[in-house]
Write an enzyme that holds these catalytic residues in place. Sequence first.
Site, mmCIF file in Angstrom:
data_model
loop_
_atom_site.group_PDB
_atom_site.id
_atom_site.type_symbol
_atom_site.label_atom_id
_atom_site.label_comp_id
_atom_site.label_asym_id
_atom_site.label_seq_id
_atom_site.Cartn_x
_atom_site.Cartn_y
_atom_site.Cartn_z
ATOM 1 N N ASN A 1 27.868 37.352 40.826
ATOM 2 C CA ASN A 1 28.557 38.221 41.804
ATOM 3 C C ASN A 1 28.026 37.973 43.205
ATOM 4 O O ASN A 1 28.787 37.865 44.165
ATOM 5 C CB ASN A 1 28.361 39.700 41.449
ATOM 6 C CG ASN A 1 29.343 40.135 40.368
ATOM 7 O OD1 ASN A 1 30.248 39.377 40.016
ATOM 8 N ND2 ASN A 1 29.151 41.350 39.842
ATOM 9 N N ALA A 2 26.665 37.920 43.315
ATOM 10 C CA ALA A 2 26.043 37.761 44.636
ATOM 11 C C ALA A 2 26.534 36.458 45.283
ATOM 12 O O ALA A 2 26.879 36.433 46.465
ATOM 13 C CB ALA A 2 24.528 37.767 44.503
ATOM 14 N N LEU A 3 26.586 35.416 44.473
ATOM 15 C CA LEU A 3 27.024 34.120 45.017
ATOM 16 C C LEU A 3 28.516 34.148 45.355
ATOM 17 O O LEU A 3 28.956 33.593 46.347
ATOM 18 C CB LEU A 3 26.738 33.009 44.003
ATOM 19 C CG LEU A 3 25.250 32.752 43.705
ATOM 20 C CD1 LEU A 3 25.090 31.802 42.521
ATOM 21 C CD2 LEU A 3 24.553 32.178 44.942
ATOM 22 N N LEU B 1 45.474 42.055 30.557
ATOM 23 C CA LEU B 1 45.933 40.951 29.723
ATOM 24 C C LEU B 1 47.365 40.548 30.075
ATOM 25 O O LEU B 1 47.750 39.391 29.967
ATOM 26 C CB LEU B 1 45.846 41.332 28.242
ATOM 27 C CG LEU B 1 44.433 41.590 27.711
ATOM 28 C CD1 LEU B 1 44.485 41.975 26.238
ATOM 29 C CD2 LEU B 1 43.562 40.335 27.871
ATOM 30 N N ASP C 1 21.694 40.171 48.023
ATOM 31 C CA ASP C 1 22.481 39.169 48.764
ATOM 32 C C ASP C 1 22.661 39.628 50.199
ATOM 33 O O ASP C 1 22.341 40.771 50.543
ATOM 34 C CB ASP C 1 23.835 38.923 48.077
ATOM 35 C CG ASP C 1 24.741 40.127 48.124
ATOM 36 O OD1 ASP C 1 24.997 40.654 49.230
ATOM 37 O OD2 ASP C 1 25.203 40.573 47.023
ATOM 38 N N HIS D 1 46.906 46.122 30.893
ATOM 39 C CA HIS D 1 47.327 45.651 32.198
ATOM 40 C C HIS D 1 46.654 44.322 32.550
ATOM 41 O O HIS D 1 47.321 43.385 33.003
ATOM 42 C CB HIS D 1 46.979 46.721 33.241
ATOM 43 C CG HIS D 1 47.377 46.318 34.616
ATOM 44 N ND1 HIS D 1 48.687 46.335 35.041
ATOM 45 C CD2 HIS D 1 46.646 45.865 35.656
ATOM 46 C CE1 HIS D 1 48.739 45.907 36.286
ATOM 47 N NE2 HIS D 1 47.505 45.627 36.690
ATOM 48 N N TYR E 1 30.541 36.848 46.006
ATOM 49 C CA TYR E 1 31.077 37.753 47.020
ATOM 50 C C TYR E 1 30.401 37.603 48.392
ATOM 51 O O TYR E 1 30.801 38.260 49.343
ATOM 52 C CB TYR E 1 30.989 39.213 46.543
ATOM 53 C CG TYR E 1 31.899 39.469 45.360
ATOM 54 C CD1 TYR E 1 33.291 39.431 45.531
ATOM 55 C CD2 TYR E 1 31.400 39.683 44.094
ATOM 56 C CE1 TYR E 1 34.133 39.620 44.453
ATOM 57 C CE2 TYR E 1 32.229 39.873 43.016
ATOM 58 C CZ TYR E 1 33.596 39.848 43.198
ATOM 59 O OH TYR E 1 34.441 40.014 42.160
ATOM 60 N N GLY F 1 32.011 42.522 34.513
ATOM 61 C CA GLY F 1 30.639 42.018 34.675
ATOM 62 C C GLY F 1 29.625 43.132 34.866
ATOM 63 O O GLY F 1 28.597 43.178 34.168
HETATM 64 P P1 ADP Z 1 34.314 41.116 38.864
HETATM 65 O O1 ADP Z 1 34.616 40.324 37.669
HETATM 66 O O2 ADP Z 1 35.532 41.550 39.572
HETATM 67 O O3 ADP Z 1 33.301 40.538 39.708
HETATM 68 P P2 ADP Z 1 32.270 43.020 38.366
HETATM 69 O O4 ADP Z 1 32.210 44.180 37.382
HETATM 70 O O5 ADP Z 1 31.260 42.025 38.217
HETATM 71 O O6 ADP Z 1 33.731 42.496 38.258
HETATM 72 O O7 ADP Z 1 32.205 43.659 39.773
HETATM 73 C C1 ADP Z 1 33.015 44.717 40.102
HETATM 74 C C2 ADP Z 1 33.375 44.697 41.570
HETATM 75 O O8 ADP Z 1 32.215 44.968 42.361
HETATM 76 C C3 ADP Z 1 33.832 43.376 42.075
HETATM 77 O O9 ADP Z 1 35.190 43.246 41.898
HETATM 78 C C4 ADP Z 1 33.460 43.426 43.526
HETATM 79 O O10 ADP Z 1 34.491 44.034 44.266
HETATM 80 C C5 ADP Z 1 32.248 44.287 43.575
HETATM 81 N N1 ADP Z 1 30.993 43.518 43.672
HETATM 82 C C6 ADP Z 1 30.212 43.149 42.653
HETATM 83 N N2 ADP Z 1 29.125 42.482 43.126
HETATM 84 C C7 ADP Z 1 29.220 42.456 44.465
HETATM 85 C C8 ADP Z 1 28.401 41.936 45.542
HETATM 86 N N3 ADP Z 1 27.265 41.277 45.294
HETATM 87 N N4 ADP Z 1 28.839 42.086 46.804
HETATM 88 C C9 ADP Z 1 29.997 42.728 47.043
HETATM 89 N N5 ADP Z 1 30.808 43.258 46.099
HETATM 90 C C10 ADP Z 1 30.416 43.113 44.820
#
Ligand code: ADP
Length: 593
Positions: free
Chosen positions: A494-496, A377, A522, A375, A498, A556
């Site tokens: 991710n922290a930066l 890809l 964060d 899905h 989201y 991630g």
């Molecule tokens: P993505 O590539 O979508 O970031 P991750 O596995 O890194 O995939 O993260 C999974 C999901 O977790 C993200 O899609 C997001 O919804 C949530 N997430 C990750 N880190 C944070 C964060 N620091 N604050 C809020 N939501 C987060």
Amino acid sequence: MRRRTLLSATLLPLLAILLATLLLVTALTGRTVRGFILADTTARLEELVAVAAPRLVAAAGAGPEAVADLCRDLGVSTTGVRFTVVAADGRVLGDSHDRPARMDNHRDRPEVAAALDGAPGRSLRFSSTRAERLLYVAVPVTDADGGRLALRAAVSMARLDAEMRMVYREIALAGLAVGMLAAVIGYVRSRSLSRAVGRLQAGAEAFAAGDLGGRLAVADTIEIAAVAEAMNRMANQLGERLATVEQQRGELEAVLTSMVEGVVAIDREENVIGLNAAGAQLLGTTSARAIGRSIQEVGRHPDLTRLAQQALVGSSRLERDVQLGPGSDTWLQVRASGLYDAGGSRLGALLMLNNVTRLRRLETMRRDFVANVSHELKTPITSIKGFVETIIDEPPADEADLHRFLEIIRRQADRLDSIITDLLALSRLEQDADGGGIELVPGPLAPVLERVLRDLAARRPEQSSRVKLDCAGDLQAAINAPLLEQAVTNLLENALKYSPPGTPVAIGCRLDGGQVRVEVVDAGPGIAAEHLPRLFERFYRVDKARSRQMGGTGLGLAIVKHIAQAHGGRADVASVPGSGSTFTIILPGTETR
Ligand code: ADP
């Protein structure tokens, strides 16, 4: 059949035989003694009449009175003997003990009749005159005139009878003594015999009760000693066999106990006759509770019962996966086959249980993963394909449009590249973790986090000012620095990504309860509690559209989790919606220097 004691069976017949022998001996001896006495008395009487005959001849010549006197005379001179003279016509001429006139005619007395006929006569009979048994001996005597007389002597049998009684009494006394002696000896012997047999019985009962340690005393009787020795030998062999059986049972039990597979045996009535520890654990019971109960009750699953029933009637091996109990997520692979004894007759059925829950879960995970990857890809590929087709089929006239299309194609290709790069990273991680190829080296954590920040500053200098680092320089852990760097980078990205632009992000490390915690904090929107348990799964996103828009692959955090696990630790998240999230990599700690 009526049962008798050894004592009565041996002693009573012995006494009966003894008594019969005694009677026989008494009778035979009595007859011989009696015959002997009778012959002796007869000879004495014959002597007496022979001596008296010449005197009778003389007295007969002198007249009847002289005959009567002679008889009296003879009677007086020989005590106890009665003399009678009878004329040829049977008249009694004289009698030593009676008056002849009172006596009846004696012609018909057998001994008298014989004597009057010229031959000596003899008779033993009851005398009506004397009212007792008498022995008579009569001889013919011819008087001077040639007349025939009978001279008879008689003696009472009372003496003979008395002697006989004495003989009998003596034999009886001797017999009694012998009998009593025999009875006493017989009693003592048969009692000791019966005691020896009693001891055999007690020993045999002890053997039968399972006490094979004791041995029977060997008696002095050959036969009983042979039986005791045979029983001792039997107890020996039985003991050895029992020990072998016990040992084999112990070995079998050890094998069954250490088996990972559950083994359940049932009889033909579908009742459990045995199960090993694994079997009991898989069915959530104990062997004490299960044995004797029906498989329906113990297995608590219709499929399991059905399989057992089919195995009881069929001859082939059956196999099926069964989910245990309603709401249970335990899956058992059940293999059922007939249970036969050494002779080949069916005893029941054997069920082998294998816990395949993990396999099933992995299988589900694999299926989900393939579906998710396809899905993930598919979306960029569809987009790329669409724009490429547009460019070929209807090339945009405007240069700017063409540029926009190509830009979209490049973004989607980048996205594909990111997904594939992350997937490859994950699969490499898994492979290395399985093969033990991830090398951990004890080292400080601060340089790792500093490198992450330096890398960020190089790539996106505008973001690096948001990030604060707080890590003690001497904090150490066994780490694989490049992997840990990648994990922290993922968390920092991710922290930066989201949290709103400009809000602070802190990365740090600290020692807590012997564990090293690497944290990324964060002040973003936070994550609702219901998402937290699944957040580290592959492709799990809280907000799909936003994640995609931000260029996220959804892999991630899965990579972070795997890296933490490769370090022997784990990844964790704590979040308060509205005020931020804290992602932590927890590593097993080492001493600080
Ligand atoms: P993505 O590539 O979508 O970031 P991750 O596995 O890194 O995939 O993260 C999974 C999901 O977790 C993200 O899609 C997001 O919804 C949530 N997430 C990750 N880190 C944070 C964060 N620091 N604050 C809020 N939501 C987060």
